[in-house]
Design an enzyme around this catalytic site. Structure first.
Site, PDB file in Angstrom:
ATOM      1  N   LEU A   1      31.434  31.218   5.780  1.00  0.00           N
ATOM      2  CA  LEU A   1      30.635  30.808   5.163  1.00  0.00           C
ATOM      3  C   LEU A   1      32.344  29.381   3.970  1.00  0.00           C
ATOM      4  CD1 LEU A   1      28.961  33.727   3.735  1.00  0.00           C
ATOM      5  CD2 LEU A   1      27.832  31.616   4.954  1.00  0.00           C
TER       6      LEU A   1
ATOM      7  N   GLY B   1      30.043  43.847  19.005  1.00  0.00           N
ATOM      8  CA  GLY B   1      31.498  43.102  18.228  1.00  0.00           C
ATOM      9  C   GLY B   1      31.118  42.520  16.839  1.00  0.00           C
TER      10      GLY B   1
ATOM     11  N   GLU C   1      40.249  29.329   5.421  1.00  0.00           N
ATOM     12  CA  GLU C   1      38.732  30.151   5.254  1.00  0.00           C
ATOM     13  C   GLU C   1      37.611  31.197   5.737  1.00  0.00           C
ATOM     14  OE1 GLU C   1      35.928  30.281   2.989  1.00  0.00           O
ATOM     15  OE2 GLU C   1      36.828  27.848   2.382  1.00  0.00           O
TER      16      GLU C   1
ATOM     17  N   GLU D   1      35.315  45.160  13.815  1.00  0.00           N
ATOM     18  CA  GLU D   1      37.060  44.915  14.806  1.00  0.00           C
ATOM     19  C   GLU D   1      36.790  46.289  15.981  1.00  0.00           C
ATOM     20  OE1 GLU D   1      39.433  43.139  12.970  1.00  0.00           O
ATOM     21  OE2 GLU D   1      38.474  42.404  11.599  1.00  0.00           O
TER      22      GLU D   1
ATOM     23  N   LYS E   1      43.699  38.084   8.694  1.00  0.00           N
ATOM     24  CA  LYS E   1      43.388  38.458   7.201  1.00  0.00           C
ATOM     25  C   LYS E   1      44.579  38.289   7.105  1.00  0.00           C
ATOM     26  CE  LYS E   1      39.211  40.208   7.349  1.00  0.00           C
ATOM     27  NZ  LYS E   1      38.467  39.756   8.779  1.00  0.00           N
TER      28      LYS E   1
ATOM     29  N   LYS F   1      39.295  41.628   2.029  1.00  0.00           N
ATOM     30  CA  LYS F   1      39.293  40.013   1.642  1.00  0.00           C
ATOM     31  C   LYS F   1      38.745  40.160  -0.191  1.00  0.00           C
ATOM     32  CE  LYS F   1      35.618  40.500   5.562  1.00  0.00           C
ATOM     33  NZ  LYS F   1      34.944  40.893   6.390  1.00  0.00           N
TER      34      LYS F   1
ATOM     35  N   ASP G   1      38.989  46.235   5.780  1.00  0.00           N
ATOM     36  CA  ASP G   1      38.415  45.020   5.887  1.00  0.00           C
ATOM     37  C   ASP G   1      38.021  44.475   4.210  1.00  0.00           C
ATOM     38  OD1 ASP G   1      38.372  42.843   7.974  1.00  0.00           O
ATOM     39  OD2 ASP G   1      35.967  42.681   7.230  1.00  0.00           O
TER      40      ASP G   1
ATOM     41  N   GLY H   1      30.367  37.492  13.261  1.00  0.00           N
ATOM     42  CA  GLY H   1      30.776  36.892  14.222  1.00  0.00           C
ATOM     43  C   GLY H   1      31.163  35.087  14.979  1.00  0.00           C
TER      44      GLY H   1
ATOM     45  N   THR I   1      43.592  35.374  16.270  1.00  0.00           N
ATOM     46  CA  THR I   1      44.040  36.883  16.452  1.00  0.00           C
ATOM     47  C   THR I   1      43.729  37.367  15.255  1.00  0.00           C
ATOM     48  OG1 THR I   1      46.638  36.892  15.777  1.00  0.00           O
ATOM     49  CG2 THR I   1      45.886  36.028  18.105  1.00  0.00           C
TER      50      THR I   1
END
Ligand code: ADP
Ligand code: ASP
Ligand code: MG
Length: 813
Positions: free
Chosen positions: A611, A662, A604, A665, A577, A680, A676, A795, A553
């Site tokens: 990746l 898609g 990950e 978000e 995240k 990261k 976002d 994706g 989620t």
């Protein structure tokens, strides 16, 4: 001569009794056939006795059930012509039973003698009815009452078999008996003055062994409801297998530590005569079962079985007054023995400060009373502490003859339990080194047994139990990947993934056997109402080894649940995240829980979807490298937007398209505001060993203030239309400079920033396609030419495979 014993479930119904007749048809030998009471009847008789003694009238209905059960069996098994004789004999026996119960009811108590008398009816009636059935079926069969053969006497206050008298009775009788099959009741015996006695719960096995030894039988066959003695109780461990061949000592040890399939005293008489025991399954007679003999077990096998005894308690005697004083333990064990309390396990600390014994929880009250009384003098003076029992415990034991010649087995046993968050209270190793046992919480027994079984018996196929939260885009792909890959994983990686629980925001569904991944969505629809707390509770209650919670989620609320899982040794895999980019304290706390409870916490997919970015970073650091600088394009969504936006399109339309396909978000502002990407780079900085908060990251937004301040998607998109000219100008400026627009994240010297940049031709970032991500790691070992990781970074499919990879990492952990 052969001795065959059929247990309670083998004679539980007329159909089962008919099976026995079929089994007997393949024997040519003379047979002593020992039977138990019809399954469950012994318990019912004891219950009726207790109710009567409590002057509870409902003993009558229990009696009625017992009566009906026997009369019905006669009616079903015996032809009408013979029925009335058998019915009237059984009825008159039942009248005696009823009178005994009435007696207990009127007096309001039940003595051990009366209890034995009452409970003896189970075997008396079953054996009589079965023998009459065999006769009516034309078998050459006679009946002998075991009370006339097996004699007991009292030793140390306990009824014990008087072997001398019993052996002579048996060999005389059976040698001269004419019939081919002699049916005898198990469990019951009689004392010198003809009182009825019993051989203890499960004692029909013992009856059969006594007969086998007395007549030097060729074999003792114990027919039951499982195909032998298993590597663990098959009711607790599905993967358990019947052990083909085992030694007397191993079987004795396993049964002593709870393998109910064989009553522990059974082995002694046949061992002395070297008679083999074969445990067979009445319901699958073609199965070879387990052979128990003197010969050594199969080569190379160390651990042969795992058994457990539930309903245990620990009793510790401790205090400063115990050190160096002789005779304390003698007194301790003496009072326990005098109170008829059997001690299953003993440990003593080397300081002599305490002695700890494992006893049945049923004996706790009595033992506390007698021990406190016996040591009252020392306790009053504070030399010994009053005993405090610990309950709700169980003993788990590993058993095998060859264990003594192998090192490391106990290490493996305890680390397996530890890894699964099973707390070990006490450890004991038998002097024979044929068993290692430990005391754990009763609630952990199933998990402990299964984990140990997997470690010691299963062909290293490790089962991972998954609880999946979120079955939208990513979750659905993930479940599908598991479905397609399970076969491969089992064959090549020796891993089996089992999805036990799934939930979306509406429903949740659990299946302990593993959810069928062909129809999970139908099943989910039938599930109970979703609730975060009950989901956590359920996962913890199920208490499976190798449990993994998977968060697919983007929810704050779900991210808050991780600590509840990790602190129960449940691993967490997440593409969400939020937890890792929350305040540093929380991130560090979760990582530390993962270490403390040995439960991996993997994320990950938080950066670059599938990746291998975080894993690579971890490997670099673990191998001693240092991160100097990170430069990255980390937003698949922003890449998609800036790769497609130009002077023939509008910014609004491209963002809309990205949302619809898609790539963003659900709230596209999270991507376009740079939040976002900030999350990261924050996670990468933290994983590189830096303490950083989201507020420390510089972000120069490219969106106009008005767009950033909108409260919903509709207003947001409207504002994009309004500022189209500004967006076109950004594009035009870059084009003029022969550059492309890329949203770049940087980390260097402890500082992180994100922002839109013009990337000139020839730069590593210039040719990024579609939703590609790219990360450049500049490290001490890669100072000038960075290590580059590049590929699709958004994706559902690639994110699902990133989660999958984390699961496999845990499997190989
Ligand atoms: P019976 O009524 O035939 O005497 P029991 O119920 O006394 O049968 O014993 C058989 C049961 O023992 C099995 O159904 C199983 O649940 C239990 N059991 C416990 N441990 C083991 C084990 N290691 N192997 C086989 N059965 C076991
Ligand atoms: N019927 C007795 C019991 O249930 C003895 C036996 O079945 O072995 O304990
Ligand atoms: Mg039994």
């Amino acid at each position: 001569m052969k001795v065959l014993k059929f247990g309670g479930s083998s004679v539980a119904s007329p159909e089962n009794i008919s099976r026995i007749k079929n089994i007997l048809s393949s024997y040519n030998d003379k047979i002593i056939l020992v039977v138990s009471a019809f399954g469950g009847v012994t318990d019912e008789l004891l219950k009726a006795g207790d109710l009567a003694a409590d002057q509870d009238n409902s003993y009558k209905s229990t009696f009625q059930e017992i009566e009906n059960r026997h009369l019905d069996t006669i009616k079903k098994l015996i032809p009408i012509t013979n029925q009335s004789r058998v019915l009237s004999k059984v009825k008159s026996e039942l009248n005696v039973l009823e009178t005994l119960l009435e007696g207990a009811f009127f007096i309001g108590e039940i003595t051990p003698k009366l209890s034995d008398k009452i409970v003896s009816f189970g075997e008396l009636l079953s054996s009589y009815i079965i023998s009459e059935f065999f006769v009516s079926e034309g078998l050459d069969c006679s009946y002998k009452d075991s009370r006339e053969l097996i004699k007991t006497h009292k030793i140390g206050g306990k009824n014990t078999v008087n072997f001398k008298e019993t052996n002579s009775n048996c060999s005389n009788y059976f040698k001269n008996a004419k019939a081919k099959i002699i049916v005898c009741p198990g469990f019951i015996a009689s004392s010198a003055n003809e009182d009825i006695t019993t051989l203890g719960r499960g004692g029909s096995d013992y009856t059969a062994a006594i007969y086998a030894a007395a007549v030097d039988a060729d074999i003792l066959e114990i027919w039951t409801d499982v195909s032998g003695m298993y590597t663990a109780n098959p009711k607790m461990v599905k993967q358990a297998k019947a052990i083909p061949h085992i030694s007397y000592e191993e079987a004795m040890e396993l049964s002593h530590f709870g393998a109910k399939v064989l009553y522990p005293p059974t082995i002694q008489p046949v061992l002395a005569k070297g008679i083999s025991i074969n445990i067979k399954n009445t319901f699958q007679p073609e199965e070879p079962g387990t052979l128990i003999t003197k010969s050594k077990n199969e080569k190379g096998k160390t651990v042969r079985g795992i058994s457990h005894i539930g309903n245990m308690a620990l009793l510790s005697l401790e205090g400063p007054g115990m050190v160096g004083i002789p005779g304390i333990s003698k007194r301790f064990f003496e009072v326990l023995s005098q109170a008829d309390i059997s001690v299953v396990l003993i440990t003593q600390a080397s300081s002599e400060h305490s002695i700890c014994v494992g006893i049945s929880a049923d004996d706790v009250e009595k033992s506390v009373e007698v021990v406190n009384e016996a040591f009252a003098y020392e306790m009053e003076r504070g030399r010994i502490k009053p005993v405090h029992p610990e309950e709700n415990l169980a003993i788990v034991a590993l058993v095998g003859d060859n264990m003594k010649s192998h090192q490391g087995l106990s290490g493996k046993m305890f680390s397996t339990l530890g890894k699964n968050n099973v707390n070990i209270r006490v450890i004991a190793q038998g002097a024979s080194e044929r068993n290692i046992s430990c005391v754990i919480n009763e609630k952990d027994v199933k998990k402990g047994l299964n984990a140990l079984h997997e470690e010691f018996f299963e062909e290293n196929i490790k089962q991972l139990n998954l609880f999946v939260m979120g079955v939208g885009n990513v979750g659905a792909k993930f479940l599908n990947q598991i479905k397609l890959q399970n076969k491969y994983l089992k064959k090549n990686l020796k891993l089996k993934l089992r999805v036990i629980g799934i939930s979306n925001s509406r429903n949740m569904y659990f299946d302990e056997k593993g959810i069928d991944l062909n129809s999970w969505s139908d099943q989910l629809a039938t599930g109970e109402k979703a609730n975060k707390e009950s989901f956590i509770k359920k996962v913890n209650e199920m208490n499976y080894r190798n449990s993994i919670f998977v968060d697919n989620t983007a929810s704050h609320e779900i991210a808050e649940t991780y600590s509840a899982f990790l602190s129960n040794s449940i691993s967490v895999v997440t593409c969400n995240k939020i937890a890792c980019s929350s305040e540093y304290g929380n991130y560090a706390h979760l990582k530390s829980l993962a270490r403390t409870y040995n439960a991996p916490f993997l994320f990950e997919t938080n950066v670059g979807a599938g990746l291998p970015i975080i894993d690579t970073l971890k490997n670099l650091i673990a191998s001693g490298d240092k991160i100097l600088k990170i430069q990255a394009v980390l937003s698949g969504s922003l890449n998609f937007v800036f790769n497609n936006f130009n002077d023939t399109t509008t910014f609004h339309d491209i963002v809309k398209q990205a949302q619809e396909e898609g790539y963003t978000e659900p709230d596209p502002k999270i991507d376009l505001s740079g939040i976002d990407v900030m999350r990261k780079i924050l996670i990468l900085a933290r994983e590189s060993g830096h303490v950083l908060e989201i507020e420390d990251i510089k972000n120069k937004p490219f969106l106009p203030k008005e767009s950033l301040e909108t409260n919903n998607n509709e207003d947001f998109f409207k504002s994009l239309i309004k500022y189209e000219d500004d967006f076109q100008k950004m594009f035009g400026d870059a084009k003029k400079n022969n550059s492309k627009l890329k949203y770049v994240a940087k980390f260097e010297n402890g500082e992180a920033s994100v922002g839109l940049e013009q990337i000139p031709k020839g730069h590593d970032f210039y040719n990024l396609e579609e939703s590609d991500n790219i990360v450049l790691f500049y490290t001490e070992r890669y100072p000038n030419l960075p290590m580059i990781i590049k590929g699709a970074g958004a994706g559902a499919d690639v994110t699902a495979s990133g989660i999958f990879a984390d699961i496999i990492r845990i499997g190989n952990f």
